[in-house]
Design an enzyme around this catalytic site. Structure first.
Site, PDB file in Angstrom:
ATOM      1  N   LYS A 166      95.831 -64.661  11.180  1.00 18.90           N
ATOM      2  CA  LYS A 166      95.540 -65.829  12.024  1.00 18.90           C
ATOM      3  C   LYS A 166      95.177 -67.065  11.182  1.00 18.90           C
ATOM      4  O   LYS A 166      94.953 -66.958   9.962  1.00 18.90           O
ATOM      5  CB  LYS A 166      94.419 -65.462  12.997  1.00 18.90           C
ATOM      6  CG  LYS A 166      94.818 -64.354  13.996  1.00 18.90           C
ATOM      7  CD  LYS A 166      93.708 -64.075  15.011  1.00 18.90           C
ATOM      8  CE  LYS A 166      94.139 -62.995  16.011  1.00 18.90           C
ATOM      9  NZ  LYS A 166      93.100 -62.774  17.060  1.00 18.90           N
ATOM     10  N   TYR A 197     100.095 -64.621  24.156  1.00 18.76           N
ATOM     11  CA  TYR A 197      98.823 -64.196  24.753  1.00 18.76           C
ATOM     12  C   TYR A 197      98.833 -64.320  26.279  1.00 18.76           C
ATOM     13  O   TYR A 197      97.754 -64.419  26.882  1.00 18.76           O
ATOM     14  CB  TYR A 197      97.663 -64.988  24.145  1.00 18.76           C
ATOM     15  CG  TYR A 197      97.180 -64.443  22.814  1.00 18.76           C
ATOM     16  CD1 TYR A 197      96.745 -63.113  22.688  1.00 18.76           C
ATOM     17  CD2 TYR A 197      97.117 -65.240  21.681  1.00 18.76           C
ATOM     18  CE1 TYR A 197      96.275 -62.614  21.480  1.00 18.76           C
ATOM     19  CE2 TYR A 197      96.647 -64.741  20.462  1.00 18.76           C
ATOM     20  CZ  TYR A 197      96.225 -63.424  20.369  1.00 18.76           C
ATOM     21  OH  TYR A 197      95.762 -62.925  19.172  1.00 18.76           O
ATOM     22  N   ASN A 204      89.071 -64.241  14.372  1.00 20.07           N
ATOM     23  CA  ASN A 204      88.863 -62.885  13.846  1.00 20.07           C
ATOM     24  C   ASN A 204      89.993 -62.376  12.958  1.00 20.07           C
ATOM     25  O   ASN A 204      90.239 -61.184  12.875  1.00 20.07           O
ATOM     26  CB  ASN A 204      88.540 -61.923  15.003  1.00 20.07           C
ATOM     27  CG  ASN A 204      89.648 -61.836  16.021  1.00 20.07           C
ATOM     28  OD1 ASN A 204      90.694 -62.440  15.842  1.00 20.07           O
ATOM     29  ND2 ASN A 204      89.426 -61.070  17.081  1.00 20.07           N
ATOM     30  N   HIS A 236      95.619 -60.060  14.181  1.00 22.24           N
ATOM     31  CA  HIS A 236      96.044 -59.455  15.443  1.00 22.24           C
ATOM     32  C   HIS A 236      96.829 -58.200  15.120  1.00 22.24           C
ATOM     33  O   HIS A 236      97.587 -58.185  14.155  1.00 22.24           O
ATOM     34  CB  HIS A 236      96.958 -60.393  16.242  1.00 22.24           C
ATOM     35  CG  HIS A 236      97.764 -59.657  17.278  1.00 22.24           C
ATOM     36  ND1 HIS A 236      97.242 -59.310  18.492  1.00 22.24           N
ATOM     37  CD2 HIS A 236      99.015 -59.124  17.241  1.00 22.24           C
ATOM     38  CE1 HIS A 236      98.165 -58.612  19.172  1.00 22.24           C
ATOM     39  NE2 HIS A 236      99.245 -58.491  18.427  1.00 22.24           N
ATOM     40  N   GLU A 245     106.377 -57.824  20.996  1.00 27.18           N
ATOM     41  CA  GLU A 245     105.824 -58.798  20.053  1.00 27.18           C
ATOM     42  C   GLU A 245     106.724 -58.949  18.830  1.00 27.18           C
ATOM     43  O   GLU A 245     106.969 -60.071  18.352  1.00 27.18           O
ATOM     44  CB  GLU A 245     104.402 -58.387  19.661  1.00 27.18           C
ATOM     45  CG  GLU A 245     103.421 -58.525  20.835  1.00 27.18           C
ATOM     46  CD  GLU A 245     102.042 -57.940  20.550  1.00 27.18           C
ATOM     47  OE1 GLU A 245     101.187 -58.012  21.456  1.00 27.18           O
ATOM     48  OE2 GLU A 245     101.806 -57.411  19.447  1.00 27.18           O
TER      49      GLU A 245
HETATM   50  P1  ATP Z   1      94.231 -59.111  19.205  1.00 29.89           P
HETATM   51  O1  ATP Z   1      94.964 -58.975  20.521  1.00 29.89           O
HETATM   52  O2  ATP Z   1      94.220 -60.529  18.683  1.00 29.89           O
HETATM   53  O3  ATP Z   1      94.719 -58.118  18.193  1.00 29.89           O
HETATM   54  P2  ATP Z   1      92.098 -57.535  20.238  1.00 29.89           P
HETATM   55  O4  ATP Z   1      93.182 -56.678  20.801  1.00 29.89           O
HETATM   56  O5  ATP Z   1      91.071 -56.891  19.357  1.00 29.89           O
HETATM   57  O6  ATP Z   1      92.702 -58.740  19.416  1.00 29.89           O
HETATM   58  P3  ATP Z   1      91.891 -58.797  22.817  1.00 29.89           P
HETATM   59  O7  ATP Z   1      90.943 -58.321  23.838  1.00 29.89           O
HETATM   60  O8  ATP Z   1      93.350 -58.471  22.962  1.00 29.89           O
HETATM   61  O9  ATP Z   1      91.347 -58.307  21.400  1.00 29.89           O
HETATM   62  O10 ATP Z   1      91.698 -60.371  22.691  1.00 29.89           O
HETATM   63  C1  ATP Z   1      92.706 -61.155  22.079  1.00 29.89           C
HETATM   64  C2  ATP Z   1      92.066 -62.216  21.221  1.00 29.89           C
HETATM   65  O11 ATP Z   1      91.386 -63.140  22.068  1.00 29.89           O
HETATM   66  C3  ATP Z   1      90.998 -61.712  20.261  1.00 29.89           C
HETATM   67  O12 ATP Z   1      91.497 -61.228  19.051  1.00 29.89           O
HETATM   68  C4  ATP Z   1      90.183 -62.973  20.042  1.00 29.89           C
HETATM   69  O13 ATP Z   1      90.807 -63.800  19.078  1.00 29.89           O
HETATM   70  C5  ATP Z   1      90.240 -63.638  21.409  1.00 29.89           C
HETATM   71  N1  ATP Z   1      89.054 -63.302  22.176  1.00 29.89           N
HETATM   72  C6  ATP Z   1      88.781 -62.123  22.790  1.00 29.89           C
HETATM   73  N2  ATP Z   1      87.593 -62.154  23.402  1.00 29.89           N
HETATM   74  C7  ATP Z   1      87.088 -63.400  23.178  1.00 29.89           C
HETATM   75  C8  ATP Z   1      85.901 -64.072  23.521  1.00 29.89           C
HETATM   76  N3  ATP Z   1      84.956 -63.483  24.252  1.00 29.89           N
HETATM   77  N4  ATP Z   1      85.744 -65.356  23.112  1.00 29.89           N
HETATM   78  C9  ATP Z   1      86.690 -65.968  22.377  1.00 29.89           C
HETATM   79  N5  ATP Z   1      87.840 -65.386  21.997  1.00 29.89           N
HETATM   80  C10 ATP Z   1      88.040 -64.118  22.395  1.00 29.89           C
HETATM   81 MG    MG Z   2      94.824 -57.424  21.933  1.00 29.47          MG
END
Ligand code: ATP
Ligand code: MG
Length: 137
Positions: A9, A49, A112, A115, A126
């Protein structure tokens, strides 16, 4: 052997951490079989997303993912999807286990670092969003 889709990211490219993250990926036994650095458009980030479109953080998420270059990747290995989720660590770096990418590098739940796909169906979709078949070797 399975494939998964990965994104380094904008917080990772901004801090010049792509090599450091790739070292953790490769050490975990995953092979980078496709990789390119791109600037995601707003439309690409919204499509990517779309599953989170109703979440309160959606606007912020799209803003962040388009705030700088990302590195999109295809990773290959045994149980690559779960193997990569394991080495990524918890979504919120505060909850991520020692040695995981998010524990090592992530700054916040929003920024974070990586992804990874969460299931075979999403991995296939994807990968197809960002790579042609002949780019994966
Ligand atoms: P990713 O899909 O990016 O691999 P993930 O599967 O661990 O991450 P998801 O629940 O799919 O988490 O959320 C997608 C992304 O949205 C997260 O990686 C983060 O960048 C963002 N995100 C999730 N929760 C929050 C939150 N509470 N506040 C801000 N951003 C969030
Ligand atoms: Mg995810």
């Amino acid at each position: 052997v399975q494939r998964t889709f990965s994104i380094l990211k904008p917080d990772a490219t901004r801090r010049n951490l792509t090599g450091a993250v790739n070292a953790v990926i490769e050490k975990a036994g995953l092979r980078i079989v496709a990789q390119k650095r791109i600037q995601m458009t707003k439309a690409q980030a919204e499509t990517f997303y779309a599953v989170h479109a109703a979440r309160p953080f959606f606007g912020e998420l799209v803003e962040f993912m388009t705030s700088g270059p990302v590195v999109v990747q295809v990773l290959e290995g045994e149980s690559a999807i779960s193997a990569y989720r394991d080495v990524m660590g918890a979504t919120n770096p505060a909850n991520a286990a020692e040695g995981t990418i998010r524990k090592l590098f992530a700054e916040s739940v929003g920024e974070n670092t990586v992804h990874g796909s969460d299931a075979p169906e999403t991995a296939a979709l994807e990968i197809a969003q960002f790579f042609a078949g002949n780019e994966i070797v």
